[in-house]
Scaffold this active site. Sequence first.
Site, PDB file in Angstrom:
ATOM      1  N   SER A 102       0.817  -1.215   0.000  1.00  0.00           N
ATOM      2  CA  SER A 102       0.000   0.000   0.000  1.00  0.00           C
ATOM      3  C   SER A 102       0.850   1.264   0.000  1.00  0.00           C
ATOM      4  O   SER A 102       1.576   1.529  -0.948  1.00  0.00           O
ATOM      5  CB  SER A 102      -0.953  -0.037   1.194  1.00  0.00           C
ATOM      6  OG  SER A 102      -1.894   1.005   1.140  1.00  0.00           O
ATOM      7  N   ASP A 241      -2.486   6.439  -3.578  1.00  0.00           N
ATOM      8  CA  ASP A 241      -1.329   5.804  -2.954  1.00  0.00           C
ATOM      9  C   ASP A 241      -0.847   4.663  -3.831  1.00  0.00           C
ATOM     10  O   ASP A 241      -1.379   4.425  -4.919  1.00  0.00           O
ATOM     11  CB  ASP A 241      -1.651   5.346  -1.533  1.00  0.00           C
ATOM     12  CG  ASP A 241      -2.639   4.192  -1.500  1.00  0.00           C
ATOM     13  OD1 ASP A 241      -3.400   4.024  -2.474  1.00  0.00           O
ATOM     14  OD2 ASP A 241      -2.660   3.466  -0.487  1.00  0.00           O
ATOM     15  N   ASP A 243      -1.088   1.479  -4.010  1.00  0.00           N
ATOM     16  CA  ASP A 243      -1.962   0.422  -4.536  1.00  0.00           C
ATOM     17  C   ASP A 243      -3.334   0.925  -4.929  1.00  0.00           C
ATOM     18  O   ASP A 243      -4.202   0.138  -5.301  1.00  0.00           O
ATOM     19  CB  ASP A 243      -2.078  -0.736  -3.534  1.00  0.00           C
ATOM     20  CG  ASP A 243      -2.937  -0.400  -2.329  1.00  0.00           C
ATOM     21  OD1 ASP A 243      -2.964   0.778  -1.934  1.00  0.00           O
ATOM     22  OD2 ASP A 243      -3.562  -1.319  -1.769  1.00  0.00           O
ATOM     23  N   ASP A 245      -5.934   2.284  -3.332  1.00  0.00           N
ATOM     24  CA  ASP A 245      -7.174   2.146  -2.577  1.00  0.00           C
ATOM     25  C   ASP A 245      -7.473   3.357  -1.703  1.00  0.00           C
ATOM     26  O   ASP A 245      -8.482   3.379  -1.004  1.00  0.00           O
ATOM     27  CB  ASP A 245      -7.173   0.864  -1.736  1.00  0.00           C
ATOM     28  CG  ASP A 245      -6.123   0.851  -0.640  1.00  0.00           C
ATOM     29  OD1 ASP A 245      -5.296   1.780  -0.583  1.00  0.00           O
ATOM     30  OD2 ASP A 245      -6.127  -0.107   0.167  1.00  0.00           O
TER      31      ASP A 245
END
Length: 446
Positions: A102, A241, A243, A245
């Site tokens: 992440s 960010d 990833d 999400d």
Amino acid sequence: MSERKYFGTDGVRGRVGEFPITPEFAVKLGWAAGRVLAAKGTRKVLVGKDTRVSGYMLESALEAGLAAAGVNVDFLGPMPTPGIAYLTRTFRAAAGIVISASHNPYYDNGIKFFADNGHKLPDATELEIERLLDQPMECVSSEHLGRANRIADAAGRYIEFCKSVFPSELSLQGLHIVVDCAHGATYHIAPNVLRELGAQVTEIGTKPDGMNINKDCGATSLDALQQAVLDNKANVGLALDGDGDRIMMVTDKGRVIDGDEILYILAVTAQQQGQLQGGVVGTLMTNFALEKECERRNIPFVRAKVGDRYVIEELVKRDWYLGGENSGHVINRQYHTTGDGIIAGLQVLAAMQFEGKSLHELSRDFKKLPQVLINVRFNAGEQPLESDTVQAVVNEVETALAGKGRVLLRKSGTEPLIRVMVEGEDEKTVRTFAQQIANEVEAATN
């Protein structure tokens, strides 16, 4: 969560090369997950990743373990976490596996799972995988080994899905948008979504090299986006960010709009349009101002534990649509099963176009209380939150706030950190109190 040995609040995460983020463990995890998932029927799993260099190693190791358990693997390549959740559902796969840490630096990585319905794996399934991780690894016979395949058009499928949630009667024509993809999994997706909806797009953070993910860019570092919005005289900025999400936004004046403010805009817009089902779910970290604003507008509001999985659990339990975290995880179950930075950004952009207002105007009436967060690192085995001196200083601060603020101490679910949060009416006082508590927490770790 205390029953878990390997899984945290968001899968397995750590520094690459150190247990559990090693090739040996990834093989065993793939095998254990494959055994559990194969027993449920469909023997197909999707595997996607962000842009970290270690993703190549981990996807190969996972594939070996899954194949040994007799499970077929479809590789998606670089793909946002919510994109993997979406494709898991549309491909009718048994699960989707995400290789990502992440918002963490490139030298960290993680492995997390989505169930066939696009939600995080149930606790019982994760515990069953953990049980098998402690068993000897076995391999199915050669004729039953899993096979690997690569889905070439995964990005295109997800781009079309993102565009489909944007109102068909609206477009982004007339908007100049700066998008920062954090050199992460959205680098080849977010700019295309915005352009295909009609926006003029300036992109930054779209040249991943395996080691620059989240480095001085993206949703956790907004200086570059703020400057780019001002330099380009853009209407709005979007920061995702690594990833994809979570999202943060920037107004045309360079002011940062966080997850709480995004929730406020979406809740008010949905209420005005008669599309708000139930209320709003925040977390223990959600600014008190959002709770009070929802109360003023007769919008039900509840808090979940920190972590998007707990927000989603609360939304599902209440059959509500909208929830999220101030860090930028924003969930709208009307469109998706998990937090999606691109879709949340599109919803705000739709509100701007529908109302004919700038992001600054939409957020102008929402005034957050000063909130200070300090992270204190601790070592394995230490329990600083149980310290008498820490508890004493917390009691002192809560007494001084006299019901006009909040104190929250909690352990991070993904890193060895104690998060110290103090919220109140006066920023200087809040900062002093937060530092006072953080100092005691740090002293308790030595």
